[in-house]
Write a protein that holds these residues in place. Structure first.
Motif, PDB file in Angstrom:
ATOM      1  N   ASP A 179      23.885  54.766  53.399  1.00 33.82           N
ATOM      2  CA  ASP A 179      23.508  53.580  52.414  1.00 33.82           C
ATOM      3  C   ASP A 179      24.493  54.006  51.248  1.00 33.82           C
ATOM      4  O   ASP A 179      24.523  52.713  50.486  1.00 33.82           O
ATOM      5  N   PHE A 182      27.746  52.336  52.123  1.00 33.35           N
ATOM      6  CA  PHE A 182      27.651  50.872  51.850  1.00 33.35           C
ATOM      7  C   PHE A 182      27.819  50.150  50.515  1.00 33.35           C
ATOM      8  O   PHE A 182      28.040  49.303  50.420  1.00 33.35           O
ATOM      9  N   ARG A 183      26.869  50.862  49.581  1.00 36.19           N
ATOM     10  CA  ARG A 183      26.931  50.577  48.195  1.00 36.19           C
ATOM     11  C   ARG A 183      28.364  50.499  47.842  1.00 36.19           C
ATOM     12  O   ARG A 183      28.552  49.484  46.998  1.00 36.19           O
ATOM     13  N   GLN A 186      30.554  47.745  48.927  1.00 35.66           N
ATOM     14  CA  GLN A 186      30.250  46.587  48.359  1.00 35.66           C
ATOM     15  C   GLN A 186      30.660  46.344  46.794  1.00 35.66           C
ATOM     16  O   GLN A 186      31.107  45.189  46.275  1.00 35.66           O
ATOM     17  N   TRP A 190      33.020  43.412  45.602  1.00 36.90           N
ATOM     18  CA  TRP A 190      32.840  42.656  44.531  1.00 36.90           C
ATOM     19  C   TRP A 190      33.728  42.640  43.147  1.00 36.90           C
ATOM     20  O   TRP A 190      33.972  41.845  42.308  1.00 36.90           O
ATOM     21  N   LEU A 214      23.759  44.437  43.841  1.00 39.93           N
ATOM     22  CA  LEU A 214      24.133  44.257  45.275  1.00 39.93           C
ATOM     23  C   LEU A 214      23.204  43.665  46.219  1.00 39.93           C
ATOM     24  O   LEU A 214      23.618  42.768  47.185  1.00 39.93           O
ATOM     25  N   GLU A 215      22.058  43.725  45.894  1.00 38.17           N
ATOM     26  CA  GLU A 215      21.106  42.765  46.825  1.00 38.17           C
ATOM     27  C   GLU A 215      21.023  41.569  46.863  1.00 38.17           C
ATOM     28  O   GLU A 215      21.145  40.981  47.831  1.00 38.17           O
ATOM     29  N   GLU A 216      21.473  41.216  45.740  1.00 35.78           N
ATOM     30  CA  GLU A 216      21.311  39.659  45.481  1.00 35.78           C
ATOM     31  C   GLU A 216      22.606  39.180  46.050  1.00 35.78           C
ATOM     32  O   GLU A 216      22.584  37.744  46.531  1.00 35.78           O
ATOM     33  N   LYS A 218      24.283  40.130  48.674  1.00 36.64           N
ATOM     34  CA  LYS A 218      24.344  40.535  49.938  1.00 36.64           C
ATOM     35  C   LYS A 218      24.795  39.336  50.934  1.00 36.64           C
ATOM     36  O   LYS A 218      25.466  39.198  51.816  1.00 36.64           O
ATOM     37  N   PRO A 219      23.883  38.124  50.689  1.00 37.66           N
ATOM     38  CA  PRO A 219      23.737  37.048  51.478  1.00 37.66           C
ATOM     39  C   PRO A 219      25.186  36.218  51.335  1.00 37.66           C
ATOM     40  O   PRO A 219      25.463  35.583  52.060  1.00 37.66           O
ATOM     41  N   ILE A 221      27.934  37.631  51.833  1.00 32.66           N
ATOM     42  CA  ILE A 221      28.911  38.441  52.517  1.00 32.66           C
ATOM     43  C   ILE A 221      29.095  37.591  54.085  1.00 32.66           C
ATOM     44  O   ILE A 221      28.132  37.813  54.895  1.00 32.66           O
ATOM     45  N   ASN A 224      30.390  40.832  58.053  1.00 31.77           N
ATOM     46  CA  ASN A 224      29.955  42.149  57.405  1.00 31.77           C
ATOM     47  C   ASN A 224      30.124  42.983  58.580  1.00 31.77           C
ATOM     48  O   ASN A 224      29.105  43.360  59.263  1.00 31.77           O
TER      49      ASN A 224
END
Ligand code: F6P
Ligand code: MG
Length: 441
Positions: A179, A182-183, A186, A190, A214-216, A218-219, A221, A224
């Motif tokens: 995790d 991945f963080r 990302q 960005w 990051l969660e916001e 994600k879509p 990408i 991936n």
């Protein structure tokens, strides 16, 4: 390359290539001229009358360049001797050889975009080296430094996150480590929004704390392949013999905030033992406004180290130690500032290709690297990335890039059409990103 689609070019009126040559590049030149103007007294204080003369000369050379571009004059050879002059001039001849007899000379709007855009930055460099004693002046340095200072808050947040992570890293199980990996990947993706050539050299700093967004994001990408990167490195870690190495190479893009995100990722790779050595590649000359040179790399680490913030400064100390211990290695090579697509690297720069072959994984940061990986050609959106690489496979590789040019491969059927329908600028706004992997799975 035979059998490949045509190059993107300014011939296509209304395309991003066209708008770049027509508007963005002259803007960048104007800012470079302004910067020289603003440093007039500094040049005088340093070098006296000779400094003033040099500033005038550099400005007149850049104004001439802007005029050549705006009137679509022929592309002329380089005259000032530099390490890459002959290769560049040979490339100009090659471009000439691609034209028909009655086409005349290669011109700005009628040649491949990648070529003319690289040529423009190389001409800026020529104007500067033709103007001693200010021949080591970086016209983009100021904006790169400004980007770093304006992103302070985010940098502090990132460095704090890293230090907390490193302290607890031994207690993390495999899923938690993944995790975190991945963080940080990302964040590095960005971070690539902070390129100064898209904003014409105006600041494009990172003001918000990216970790919370990051969660916001994600879509956004579009491709991936992060899972592949994890499998590859985690597998290396598990199967690695004692004293053997796992090497990750990072082909850097922009200095300032993006570089911090890359160094944070690189630190994590070592601290988590997903890698044991990181090799960085930067540019030999100022390039595409914000690209990292050795000067920017050292400057930024020094700034981080001398920060008043405890965790930020701790990062700087660690990073300097990695360099001293040879765990972080910085390379530069003139190939990165040539106009060639990467598929010819093994012929044009075999030493660099051989160096990259030593990596277990190569991360290519940014849009320009993507354009060079894929040859900046009009590929169909669904063509596999492997095919667009045209034989460039030095080691498993991944492009980490926000989209800022009208090129994207490896999409699912229908995916491009879906974005096109709702957002005409989806390819160039820097809003979307990719992790696109090529290598054995
Ligand atoms: O101007 C060409 C271009 O590739 C843009 O599309 C992009 O804004 C810029 O250069 C460089 O982007 P990056 O810093 O991500 O390579
Ligand atoms: Mg860049």
């Amino acid at each position: 390359m035979a059998g490949s689609p045509a190059s993107l070019s300014g011939q296509d009126v209304g395309s991003f290539a066209y708008l770049t040559i027509k508007d963005r590049i002259p803007q960048i030149l104007t800012r470079a001229i302004d910067t020289l103007h603003r440093h007039k007294s500094e040049f005088f204080e340093k070098h006296g009358e000779k400094g003033t003369e040099a500033e005038k000369k550099a400005i007149s050379l850049l104004s001439k360049l802007r005029n050549e571009l705006q009137t679509d004059k022929p592309i002329i050879p380089f005259v000032e001797k530099f390490v890459d002059t002959d290769i560049w001039n040979q490339y100009l001849e090659y471009q000439q050889s691609l034209l028909n007899e009655n086409d005349g000379k290669p011109r700005w709007f009628y040649s491949p975009w990648l070529f003319v855009e690289c040529y423009m930055y190389r001409r800026i460099h020529e104007a500067i080296i033709q103007s001693p004693p200010i021949d080591d002046f970086d016209v983009f340095k100021e904006s790169k430094e400004q980007n770093f200072f304006e992103s302070q808050e985010s940098i502090v947040a990132l460095c704090t996150h890293l230090q907390e992570l490193v302290t607890a890293i031994k207690d993390l199980d495999e899923n938690q480590l993944k995790d975190e990996f991945f963080r940080l990947l990302q964040i590095s993706l960005w971070g690539n929004k902070c390129d100064l050539s898209l904003s014409g050299g105006e600041t494009s700093s990172q003001k918000i704390n990216i970790i919370n967004s990051l969660e916001e994001l994600k879509p956004l990408i579009l491709v991936n392949d992060m899972e592949h990167l994890w499998s590859l490195l985690n597998n290396c870690k598990k199967t690695r013999e004692k004293a053997s190495i796992t090497r990750v190479d990072i082909v850097l893009d922009n200095s300032g905030f993006e570089l911090v995100t890359d160094l944070v990722l690189a630190d994590f790779l070592l601290s988590s033992q997903l890698a044991t050595e990181i090799h960085f590649y930067g540019k030999t000359i100022p390039w595409f406004v914000s690209d990292t040179t050795i000067h920017d790399f050292n400057w930024l680490i020094e700034q981080v180290k001398s920060s008043n913030h405890k965790w930020m400064s701790r990062c700087g100390v660690d990073w300097e130690n990695y360099i001293k211990m040879g765990k972080w290695v910085y390379h530069d090579h003139i190939f990165w500032t040539l106009p060639h697509e990467f598929c010819v690297m093994s012929q044009v720069a075999p030493d660099l290709y051989a160096e990259l072959q030593k990596a277990h994984l190569i991360l290519f940061k940014g849009d320009l690297n993507y354009r060079k990986l894929t040859g900046d050609r009009k590929w169909e959106f669904t063509i596999p990335f492997h095919q667009a690489l045209n034989g460039f496979h030095p080691a498993p590789l991944c492009s980490i890039r926000t989209l800022k040019a009208e090129i994207q491969v490896g999409l699912q059927p229908g995916q491009a059409e879906q974005y096109m329908a709702s957002e005409p600028n989806w390819l160039t706004s820097g809003k979307y990103g990719i992790f696109q992997f090529d290598g054995p799975l």
